[in-house]
Design an enzyme around this catalytic site. Structure first.
Site, short mmCIF file in Angstrom:
data_model
loop_
_atom_site.label_atom_id
_atom_site.label_comp_id
_atom_site.label_asym_id
_atom_site.label_seq_id
_atom_site.Cartn_x
_atom_site.Cartn_y
_atom_site.Cartn_z
N THR A 165 68.19 34.35 18.56
CA THR A 165 67.79 34.91 17.41
C THR A 165 68.29 36.07 17.27
OG1 THR A 165 65.76 33.68 17.24
CG2 THR A 165 65.73 35.57 15.97
N ARG A 193 61.83 21.86 11.99
CA ARG A 193 61.19 22.48 13.15
C ARG A 193 61.36 24.19 12.58
NH1 ARG A 193 63.48 26.81 16.63
NH2 ARG A 193 62.40 26.99 18.31
N GLY A 195 60.57 27.90 14.62
CA GLY A 195 60.51 28.54 15.71
C GLY A 195 59.82 29.63 15.47
N THR A 216 63.80 36.64 21.54
CA THR A 216 64.59 35.53 21.54
C THR A 216 64.45 34.44 22.49
OG1 THR A 216 66.30 36.69 23.03
CG2 THR A 216 65.98 37.50 20.81
N HIS A 217 65.48 33.50 22.32
CA HIS A 217 65.41 32.19 23.21
C HIS A 217 64.13 31.34 22.98
CE1 HIS A 217 68.37 34.55 24.69
NE2 HIS A 217 68.78 33.42 25.76
N GLY A 219 61.17 29.81 21.35
CA GLY A 219 60.18 30.29 20.63
C GLY A 219 58.93 29.38 20.97
#
Length: 315
Positions: A165, A193, A195, A216-217, A219
């Site tokens: 993100t 989906r 996040g 980030t990464h 979620g």
């Protein structure tokens, strides 16, 4: 003043810095910068350079938060729209709601004059279709997309391709602390989906009295733990910024079921401190940082969270 963002923010970071130098409102400055990220095809986790869902359609998420008023605007799974951070900002400014999703978000975008964008980059489409051809049986390919998608979610969904993100956190000249996020989400995600990036409290949170955080990464993990809000709440209770971040990562480490992977936390406090820490992410994680005494922004290396050396609670 301070500006913090992850490494993929490079197309718009300098623009946000210049706006902050000219006393711009932090949310406006960050939306302008993140809009440049969304347009840049070289950033493969956001906007036009991002990856489609399992059906080959782009669905983007974004969020903004004014830490002084604690107003929030967010959008999720938005089709046909590139500047989703700007759209989230308009939700905050124009509507009594906090979040719009899917076709409702696209309808709102049309009502306020946002064009219908071509958001699927040709190379992303090619890679998506190549992956389908490798994973699906001939009969499934022939029937696609009229096949069950849920059984494919652990094979065609490829979280290792991208789980990132773009996150911007800033303290502006008025001492307001704000947050802005944008993402195209997981590659090959199940349609619809959403996040953590548009979820206030999970993927981002800002409170000008204490600080802000964004993730980030993975979620799915930060939504379960309310990670961003937990950091700001720890600051309110008197913990240092590092202790607050380490407490949040300790909480992530307590998850034992569900999809588990890495998370990167970006955080600032009202005193001008910042922390970027990596929880179980492989490799070296970098981020952008700027404050007024610096001649130019710097790309720095995040610390790796080590539970054996984590700051003790209360420090």
């Amino acid at each position: 003043m301070i500006l913090l963002a992850n490494s993929e923010a490079w197309p718009g970071f300098d623009q946000t810095v210049e706006l902050l130098k000219n006393n711009a409102y932090g949310v406006d400055a960050m939306v302008a910068g993140i809009s440049a990220v969304e347009r840049n095809v070289k950033v493969r986790s956001v906007g036009y350079g991002g990856w489609p869902n399992m059906l080959g359609k782009m669905e983007c998420d974004a969020g903004v938060m004014d830490g002084t008023t604690r107003e929030v605007g967010s959008v999720g799974a938005v089709p046909d729209t590139l500047p989703v951070a700007a759209l989230a900002h308009e939700v905050m400014k124009r509507l009594p709601h906090v979040m719009l999703t899917g076709e409702g978000a696209r309808r709102f975008a049309t009502e306020i004059g946002f064009p219908v964008d071509d958001v699927l980059y040709e190379d992303s489409k090619r890679v998506w279709w190549d992956r389908l051809q490798k994973e699906l049986l001939p009969d499934e390919l022939k029937a696609f997309p009229d096949i069950p998608l849920a059984p494919l979610s652990r094979t065609i969904t490829d979280p290792e391709r991208v789980r990132d993100t773009t996150v911007f956190l800033a303290q502006d000249s008025a001492m307001g602390i704000h947050a802005v996020t944008s993402t195209s989400g997981w590659a090959w995600k199940y349609p619809g989906r959403v996040g953590d990036s548009p979820i206030a409290g999970a993927g981002f949170y800002a409170d000008s009295r204490y600080g802000a955080a964004a993730c980030t990464h993975t979620g799915e993990m930060t939504m379960r733990c309310g990670t961003a809000r937990s950091i700001v709440l720890a600051l309110r209770f008197g913990h240092s910024l590092r202790a607050a971040v380490d407490m949040a990562m300790e909480d992530l480490g307590q998850l034992k079921t569900g999809f588990l992977a890495g998370v990167v936390i970006h955080a600032i406090d009202a005193a001008g401190n910042h922390e970027v820490a990596s929880f179980q992410c492989p490799g070296e994680i970098k981020y952008w940082f700027w404050e007024p005494t610096m001649s130019k922004p710097e790309l720095r290396i995040a610390r790796q969270y080590d539970p054996q050396r984590a700051t003790q609670r209360g420090s």
